[in-house]
Every structure is written in structure tokens, then in C-alpha cells.
Design a protein around this motif. Structure first.
Motif, mmCIF file in Angstrom:
data_model
loop_
_atom_site.group_PDB
_atom_site.id
_atom_site.type_symbol
_atom_site.label_atom_id
_atom_site.label_comp_id
_atom_site.label_asym_id
_atom_site.label_seq_id
_atom_site.Cartn_x
_atom_site.Cartn_y
_atom_site.Cartn_z
ATOM 1 N N PHE A 76 0.832 -1.207 0.000
ATOM 2 C CA PHE A 76 0.000 0.000 0.000
ATOM 3 C C PHE A 76 0.866 1.256 0.000
ATOM 4 O O PHE A 76 1.876 1.320 0.698
ATOM 5 N N THR A 77 0.463 2.222 -0.796
ATOM 6 C CA THR A 77 1.047 3.561 -0.765
ATOM 7 C C THR A 77 -0.047 4.542 -0.375
ATOM 8 O O THR A 77 -1.116 4.554 -0.997
ATOM 9 N N VAL A 78 0.201 5.339 0.649
ATOM 10 C CA VAL A 78 -0.793 6.283 1.153
ATOM 11 C C VAL A 78 -0.385 7.702 0.790
ATOM 12 O O VAL A 78 0.762 8.108 1.006
ATOM 13 N N LEU A 79 -1.329 8.469 0.240
ATOM 14 C CA LEU A 79 -1.118 9.880 -0.062
ATOM 15 C C LEU A 79 -2.055 10.715 0.796
ATOM 16 O O LEU A 79 -3.281 10.551 0.732
ATOM 17 N N ASP A 80 -1.478 11.592 1.608
ATOM 18 C CA ASP A 80 -2.237 12.511 2.445
ATOM 19 C C ASP A 80 -2.022 13.908 1.881
ATOM 20 O O ASP A 80 -0.929 14.464 1.965
ATOM 21 N N ASP A 81 -3.082 14.482 1.260
ATOM 22 C CA ASP A 81 -2.929 15.749 0.531
ATOM 23 C C ASP A 81 -1.770 15.660 -0.467
ATOM 24 O O ASP A 81 -0.912 16.546 -0.543
ATOM 25 N N LYS A 82 -1.732 14.545 -1.210
ATOM 26 C CA LYS A 82 -0.768 14.279 -2.277
ATOM 27 C C LYS A 82 0.652 14.001 -1.771
ATOM 28 O O LYS A 82 1.565 13.799 -2.572
ATOM 29 N N THR A 83 0.841 13.964 -0.460
ATOM 30 C CA THR A 83 2.161 13.699 0.105
ATOM 31 C C THR A 83 2.260 12.245 0.548
ATOM 32 O O THR A 83 1.442 11.789 1.352
ATOM 33 N N TRP A 292 -9.645 19.872 6.307
ATOM 34 C CA TRP A 292 -9.893 18.675 5.503
ATOM 35 C C TRP A 292 -8.608 18.210 4.843
ATOM 36 O O TRP A 292 -7.874 18.998 4.244
ATOM 37 N N ARG A 293 -8.312 16.917 4.965
ATOM 38 C CA ARG A 293 -7.151 16.308 4.316
ATOM 39 C C ARG A 293 -7.658 15.271 3.304
ATOM 40 O O ARG A 293 -8.379 14.347 3.658
ATOM 41 N N LYS A 294 -7.257 15.443 2.060
ATOM 42 C CA LYS A 294 -7.659 14.503 1.019
ATOM 43 C C LYS A 294 -6.744 13.291 1.030
ATOM 44 O O LYS A 294 -5.524 13.424 1.103
ATOM 45 N N LEU A 295 -7.334 12.107 0.941
ATOM 46 C CA LEU A 295 -6.577 10.862 1.041
ATOM 47 C C LEU A 295 -6.764 9.987 -0.191
ATOM 48 O O LEU A 295 -7.851 9.919 -0.757
ATOM 49 N N LYS A 296 -5.693 9.319 -0.564
ATOM 50 C CA LYS A 296 -5.749 8.313 -1.622
ATOM 51 C C LYS A 296 -4.833 7.164 -1.251
ATOM 52 O O LYS A 296 -3.816 7.356 -0.586
ATOM 53 N N ILE A 297 -5.196 5.977 -1.718
ATOM 54 C CA ILE A 297 -4.354 4.798 -1.514
ATOM 55 C C ILE A 297 -4.082 4.160 -2.864
ATOM 56 O O ILE A 297 -4.987 3.965 -3.672
#
Length: 321
Positions: A76-83, A292-297
Motif C-alpha cells: 500500500f502507498t498512502v497519499l495525504d494531501d498528495k504527500t 480537511w485532508r484529502k486521502l488516496k491509496i
């Protein structure tokens, strides 16, 4: 109209949402302080700390809708506000969950209520024996038929007494379900909605409900018992509205047209809830600003080459001072 902010809650709705092949937006962000270990945080009060651990519930399915097990943190790779973030915790244990079922018992459900009762019973029977259940009945106004601390042995008697009548205050019913989850004893929370269409009698709007769900740690599924040829406006809009509401939480809508499809959908929801991963990471952005923090996995390593689908919430609100 002011809507209370919910922190760390979950909801269930049944609907079909869009698939993400190799990327997904994170589901159910839950904030815990670094000063508390993951295992002890479920039983002890949370205390303030300068850095928070974010816990995220993620569902991974293969092309046949079977839960994918055996993945590791390196997958898994996690992106928190694209970071990019470092995954420091991963679990796939079948933890108990607090679950609210929102059952549409309006007049339009008269010919479908018996199948809806069976679906509710099947959902309970296929769940973790330690799960807590609550039932919200939706008509002109929603009401809590039984609370999370009630015994599920009462459910048959409760549902048998339901007589379909009135309009459909569905959004109000979901809002009431969120209020009920504030009293949940488990960290994981979810909601399942069983309905034949959209809303036509709520004081809360769809937009207000979506704002509430964005702030909550709640996973919503929906089972849409839709007619193949919708006659009323709310029936035509129901599938789209339920999809919009559920997808922001990491859940989805299941459209069903017969008892067999209904049974399969109930079992699928139960399996997904019992087969989720929980990812944990300490965000590199340490500001406790409540924003708000945008998240993606993303899937990483060998898992990124497989045709897996991931479901998760779109973001979370950071802790505030």
C-alpha cells in the motif's frame, strides 16, 4: 441549519459505486494520538498529543468481488494531501463493529417489506457474533426501533410489527442513524440502508447529509430494491443519490431486483465488513488545524499488477487544538 460534527463513526448503505482499479480514496480515517498504542486505544480514553495516528479502513476485492487477503504494508502507498506517507500499522483482524440498519418502511415498500425483513435477519446472522446492531425505521419521520445495546433476539418481533405507511424521510433516517452511532462502543462503525428509492419527505437535504458523512468516520452501504421501470421522480433519482451518498464514505450501492440478488448483496456486504484492512500512519503534516485532508491509496509492489479494486473514504478532518 447547523449539523453536528461527528468524529470517528461509520454507516451502512447498499448501492453500486464506481470501481477504482489500482487506486482508491481512503476509507474511515480515525484519529488516535501517538502516546497511545493501537491495541490499548480501543479501551482507554484518547488523550491529546502533538502527532496523531490516522487509521484508515480499506476494502480490497478481486474481479469476482472476493476479499483479497494476505497483503502487507509494502503493498500500500498512502497519499495525504498528495504527500506520500509511511504505513506504520496494518491489520486485517475481524474486529467487532457497531452497525445501524436504516430500513425504509414507507408505503411504497408494502410489496417488498417481507423481503427487506429477511435481508435484515440474514445480515445479522452472517455478521460477527460480537457486532452491535441498531434499527432505524423510515416513514414520514424516522424512529429508532431498537438501540445498539438491545439484544438482536428482539429483531424478529420488532420487524414483524412494522406496517409500511407514509412518505420516505430517508435522509432524516440516516441522520438519526448517525446520532445513534455516537453511542457506539466499538471503534468501527457502519450503516446499511435498505430502500426502494430516494427521499421525498426529509427536513435535511442530500447536500447536508453528504457534508455530515464527510466529517464522520462512517462507512455507508445501500441496498436499492429498485423497480425496473421507475414511476416517481424520487425512484428515478434514488440510485444516483444513494451512489453519491455512499461513495464518499467508501461504501457503495447494490441494486437488486429479486430475492436472490438481495441475498447475495447482504452476504457481500457482511463479507466486506469482516475482511477489511486497517492502515495506520503518522501524517507528515503535523498541524492540528482541523482542516480537511484529502486521502488516496495506491496498491504497490506485486499487488499493483493485479486487477484488484479498492474502496475507501475520500478524506478526513485533521485533529484540532
Amino acid at each position: 441549519m447547523v449539523i453536528d460534527r461527528f468524529k470517528a463513526s461509520a454507516v451502512l448503505l447498499l448501492t453500486v459505486s464506481s470501481w477504482a482499479a489500482a487506486q482508491v480514496e481512503i476509507n474511515q480515517a480515525h484519529i488516535l494520538p501517538r502516546a497511545i498504542s493501537v491495541s490499548s486505544a480501543f479501551t482507554r480514553p484518547v488523550i491529546r498529543a502533538n502527532v496523531d495516528l490516522v487509521l484508515v479502513n480499506v476494502t480490497v476485492l478481486d474481479h469476482s468481488d472476493r476479499a483479497v487477503t494476505g497483503l502487507e504494508s509494502a503493498n500500500f502507498t498512502v497519499l495525504d494531501d498528495k504527500t506520500p506517507q509511511i504505513v506504520s500499522y496494518l491489520s486485517s483482524v475481524d474486529e467487532p463493529i457497531s452497525l445501524v440498519v436504516v430500513l425504509d418502511a414507507s408505503a411504497s415498500m408494502a410489496v417488498k417489506i417481507q423481503e427487506a425483513r429477511k435481508a435484515l435477519t440474514e445480515l445479522i446472522n452472517s455478521s460477527n457474533p460480537q457486532d452491535d446492531f441498531s434499527l432505524v425505521i423510515v416513514q414520514d419521520k424516522p424512529r429508532v426501533a431498537f438501540h445498539l445495546d438491545y439484544s438482536t433476539t428482539e429483531i424478529d418481533r420488532t420487524t414483524d410489527a412494522i406496517q409500511p405507511d407514509g412518505f420516505t424521510a430517508l435522509w432524516d433516517g440516516m441522520y438519526l442513524g448517525m446520532k445513534e452511532l455516537q453511542n457506539a462502543r466499538y471503534r468501527r462503525k457502519a450503516m446499511v440502508v435498505i430502500s426502494d428509492g430516494g427521499d421525498n419527505h426529509s427536513k435535511y437535504t442530500e447536500s447536508q447529509l453528504k457534508s455530515l458523512l464527510e466529517e464522520a468516520d462512517v462507512e455507508v452501504y445501500a441496498i436499492g430494491m429498485f423497480d425496473r421501470f421507475a414511476r416517481r421522480a424520487e425512484e428515478r433519482m434514488g440510485p444516483l443519490q444513494l451512489d453519491e451518498v455512499t461513495s464518499i464514505t467508501g461504501g457503495r450501492v447494490f441494486s437488486v431486483h429479486d430475492p436472490e440478488e438481495l441475498s447475495r448483496s447482504v452476504i457481500q456486504i457482511s463479507h466486506e465488513l469482516r475482511s477489511q484492512y486497517v492502515l495506520g500512519y503518522y501524517p507528515s503534516n503535523r498541524n492540528r488545524d482541523g482542516k480537511w485532508r484529502k486521502l488516496k491509496i495506491h496498491l504497490a509492489g506485486s499487488a499493483s499488477q493485479a486487477k484488484f479494486r479498492l474502496y475507501a473514504k475520500k478524506g478526513y478532518y485533521a485533529a484540532s487544538e
